[in-house]
Scaffold this motif. Structure first.
Motif, PDB file in Angstrom:
ATOM      1  N   PRO A  45       5.217  -5.061  -9.851  1.00  0.00           N
ATOM      2  CA  PRO A  45       5.459  -3.909  -8.975  1.00  0.00           C
ATOM      3  C   PRO A  45       4.250  -2.968  -8.992  1.00  0.00           C
ATOM      4  N   SER A  46       4.067  -2.227  -7.923  1.00  0.00           N
ATOM      5  CA  SER A  46       2.907  -1.337  -7.777  1.00  0.00           C
ATOM      6  C   SER A  46       2.870  -0.201  -8.790  1.00  0.00           C
ATOM      7  N   GLY A  47       3.970   0.082  -9.456  1.00  0.00           N
ATOM      8  CA  GLY A  47       4.006   1.169 -10.424  1.00  0.00           C
ATOM      9  C   GLY A  47       3.334   0.859 -11.745  1.00  0.00           C
ATOM     10  N   VAL A  48       2.811  -0.359 -11.926  1.00  0.00           N
ATOM     11  CA  VAL A  48       2.228  -0.740 -13.217  1.00  0.00           C
ATOM     12  C   VAL A  48       0.994   0.075 -13.590  1.00  0.00           C
ATOM     13  N   PHE A  49       0.440   0.803 -12.643  1.00  0.00           N
ATOM     14  CA  PHE A  49      -0.771   1.576 -12.927  1.00  0.00           C
ATOM     15  C   PHE A  49      -0.474   2.993 -13.417  1.00  0.00           C
ATOM     16  N   TYR A  50       0.806   3.338 -13.537  1.00  0.00           N
ATOM     17  CA  TYR A  50       1.191   4.690 -13.921  1.00  0.00           C
ATOM     18  C   TYR A  50       2.028   4.660 -15.191  1.00  0.00           C
ATOM     19  N   LYS A 109       0.834  -1.211   0.000  1.00  0.00           N
ATOM     20  CA  LYS A 109       0.000   0.000   0.000  1.00  0.00           C
ATOM     21  C   LYS A 109       0.867   1.259   0.000  1.00  0.00           C
ATOM     22  N   LEU A 110       1.911   1.247   0.790  1.00  0.00           N
ATOM     23  CA  LEU A 110       2.817   2.398   0.836  1.00  0.00           C
ATOM     24  C   LEU A 110       3.523   2.575  -0.505  1.00  0.00           C
ATOM     25  N   THR A 111       3.963   1.469  -1.104  1.00  0.00           N
ATOM     26  CA  THR A 111       4.611   1.541  -2.416  1.00  0.00           C
ATOM     27  C   THR A 111       3.649   2.105  -3.445  1.00  0.00           C
ATOM     28  N   ASP A 112       2.395   1.661  -3.405  1.00  0.00           N
ATOM     29  CA  ASP A 112       1.403   2.169  -4.347  1.00  0.00           C
ATOM     30  C   ASP A 112       1.212   3.675  -4.176  1.00  0.00           C
ATOM     31  N   MET A 113       1.167   4.150  -2.950  1.00  0.00           N
ATOM     32  CA  MET A 113       1.007   5.589  -2.706  1.00  0.00           C
ATOM     33  C   MET A 113       2.186   6.379  -3.283  1.00  0.00           C
ATOM     34  N   LEU A 114       3.389   5.874  -3.103  1.00  0.00           N
ATOM     35  CA  LEU A 114       4.579   6.584  -3.586  1.00  0.00           C
ATOM     36  C   LEU A 114       4.810   6.392  -5.087  1.00  0.00           C
ATOM     37  N   ALA A 115       4.287   5.303  -5.658  1.00  0.00           N
ATOM     38  CA  ALA A 115       4.513   5.002  -7.077  1.00  0.00           C
ATOM     39  C   ALA A 115       3.951   6.082  -7.994  1.00  0.00           C
ATOM     40  N   GLU A 116       2.876   6.702  -7.577  1.00  0.00           N
ATOM     41  CA  GLU A 116       2.239   7.732  -8.402  1.00  0.00           C
ATOM     42  C   GLU A 116       3.199   8.860  -8.755  1.00  0.00           C
ATOM     43  N   LYS A 117       4.146   9.150  -7.879  1.00  0.00           N
ATOM     44  CA  LYS A 117       5.093  10.239  -8.110  1.00  0.00           C
ATOM     45  C   LYS A 117       6.514   9.712  -8.350  1.00  0.00           C
ATOM     46  N   SER A 118       6.630   8.447  -8.730  1.00  0.00           N
ATOM     47  CA  SER A 118       7.947   7.829  -8.929  1.00  0.00           C
ATOM     48  C   SER A 118       8.201   7.535 -10.393  1.00  0.00           C
ATOM     49  N   ASP A 119       9.433   7.694 -10.805  1.00  0.00           N
ATOM     50  CA  ASP A 119       9.829   7.356 -12.171  1.00  0.00           C
ATOM     51  C   ASP A 119      10.092   5.858 -12.312  1.00  0.00           C
ATOM     52  N   GLY A 129      -8.321  -2.893 -18.410  1.00  0.00           N
ATOM     53  CA  GLY A 129      -8.222  -1.519 -18.915  1.00  0.00           C
ATOM     54  C   GLY A 129      -6.958  -0.774 -18.553  1.00  0.00           C
ATOM     55  N   VAL A 130      -6.062  -1.417 -17.807  1.00  0.00           N
ATOM     56  CA  VAL A 130      -4.791  -0.771 -17.461  1.00  0.00           C
ATOM     57  C   VAL A 130      -3.896  -0.821 -18.700  1.00  0.00           C
ATOM     58  N   PRO A 131      -3.328   0.318 -19.127  1.00  0.00           N
ATOM     59  CA  PRO A 131      -2.422   0.296 -20.280  1.00  0.00           C
ATOM     60  C   PRO A 131      -1.218  -0.619 -20.003  1.00  0.00           C
ATOM     61  N   MET A 132      -0.675  -1.205 -21.062  1.00  0.00           N
ATOM     62  CA  MET A 132       0.493  -2.090 -20.905  1.00  0.00           C
ATOM     63  C   MET A 132       1.599  -1.312 -20.198  1.00  0.00           C
ATOM     64  N   PRO A 133       2.000  -1.787 -19.029  1.00  0.00           N
ATOM     65  CA  PRO A 133       3.026  -1.057 -18.273  1.00  0.00           C
ATOM     66  C   PRO A 133       4.424  -1.275 -18.845  1.00  0.00           C
ATOM     67  N   LYS A 134       5.315  -0.366 -18.482  1.00  0.00           N
ATOM     68  CA  LYS A 134       6.736  -0.516 -18.827  1.00  0.00           C
ATOM     69  C   LYS A 134       7.358  -1.408 -17.759  1.00  0.00           C
ATOM     70  N   ILE A 135       7.839  -2.583 -18.174  1.00  0.00           N
ATOM     71  CA  ILE A 135       8.412  -3.538 -17.226  1.00  0.00           C
ATOM     72  C   ILE A 135       9.754  -4.030 -17.750  1.00  0.00           C
ATOM     73  N   LEU A 136      10.748  -4.012 -16.885  1.00  0.00           N
ATOM     74  CA  LEU A 136      12.056  -4.598 -17.173  1.00  0.00           C
ATOM     75  C   LEU A 136      12.282  -5.715 -16.163  1.00  0.00           C
ATOM     76  N   ILE A 137      12.828  -6.828 -16.643  1.00  0.00           N
ATOM     77  CA  ILE A 137      13.121  -7.960 -15.768  1.00  0.00           C
ATOM     78  C   ILE A 137      14.623  -8.195 -15.804  1.00  0.00           C
ATOM     79  N   SER A 138      15.228  -8.268 -14.638  1.00  0.00           N
ATOM     80  CA  SER A 138      16.659  -8.537 -14.555  1.00  0.00           C
ATOM     81  C   SER A 138      16.968  -9.894 -15.168  1.00  0.00           C
TER      82      SER A 138
END
Length: 182
Positions: free
Chosen positions: A55-60, A17-27, A89-98
Motif C-alpha cells: 500500500p502507498s502508506g508504507v512511506f509514512y 498517485k492519489l492514494t500516495d497524496m492522501l496517505a501522508e495525512k492518513s492513519d 532507506g525507507v523505515p520498516m513500515p507497519k503492515i497487517l495482512i488479512s
C-alpha cells in the motif's frame, strides 16, 4: 474521516498517485483488491519506487498499512518489494495482512504462462503473473488463504487435493510435467 479511492477497474487511472497524496495525512491505508500484475510509481524524498503489492502508506511512519482479503497476494513478490523499499532507506513500515487474503500459488503463474503459450497468436496479452488462474481458483473456492499457512497438516492435505486436478490440466492440456505436492 474515511476516504475511499476506487477506480473503474481499467488501471492507469491515477489511483496510486492519489492514494500516495492522501496517505501522508492518513492513519490507515488499505489495499483491498487486485494483484501484483500492475502497479504505480511513487517519487518521494526516499527515491523512486514502483509498488505492485505494498500500500502507498508504507512511506509514512504514522501509517498502518493493511493488505485486505480481496488482494491477490503473491508472497515472494510482497517480500521482495518490502526488501527493496527498506533497502533504499525507507523505515520498516507497519503492515497487517488479512488472514483471509488469498495467495497466488506458483502454479497460477505457470498456468498463466502455459495458456498464453497454448493460445499462440490468439493469446490475450497476459502479464503472466497468475492473476486470471488465481481468480478462477478463488471463485471456484479452491484457493489458499493466508490463515491456511498456520495448519500445516490441513495445508498439505489441501495442496495434494488441489494438485490432483491441476496435474490433469498440466499433463493433458498443456503437455507439461505434473507438480509434486512436496
Amino acid at each position: 474521516m474515511v476516504r475511499a479511492i476506487v477506480g473503474a477497474n481499467w488501471g492507469d487511472e491515477g489511483k496510486g498517485k492519489l492514494t500516495d497524496m492522501l496517505a501522508e495525512k492518513s492513519d490507515i491505508v488499505v489495499r483491498f483488491q487486485g494483484g501484483a500484475n500492475a502497479g504505480h510509481t511513487i517519487v518521494n524524498h526516499y527515491g523512486k519506487f514502483a509498488l505492485h503489492t505494498l500500500p502507498s502508506g508504507v512511506f509514512y511512519d504514522h501509517t498502518t498499512n493493511i493488505i485486505g482479503n480481496g488482494v491477490a497476494l503473491n508472497i515472494p513478490v510482497f517480500f521482495n518489494e518490502l526488501k527493496k523499499v527498506t533497502s533504499e532507506g525507507v523505515p520498516m513500515p507497519k503492515i497487517l495482512i488479512s488472514d483471509r487474503a488469498q495467495m497466488v500459488m506458483p502454479y497460477h503463474v505457470l498456468f498463466d504462462q502455459y495458456e498464453e503459450e497454448r493460445l499462440g497468436k490468439a493469446s490475450f496479452g497476459s502479464t503472466k503473473s497468475g492473476i486470471a488462474p488465481f481468480y478462477s481458483d478463488k471463485y471456484a473456492k479452491i484457493g489458499f488463504q493466508v490463515q491456511e499457512l498456520f495448519d500445516e497438516e490441513a495445508l498439505k492435505v489441501k495442496i495434494k487435493r488441489v494438485l490432483e486436478t491441476k496435474n490433469i490440466l498440466l499433463e493433458h492440456l498443456y503437455h507439461k510435467p505434473p507438480m509434486d505436492a512436496d
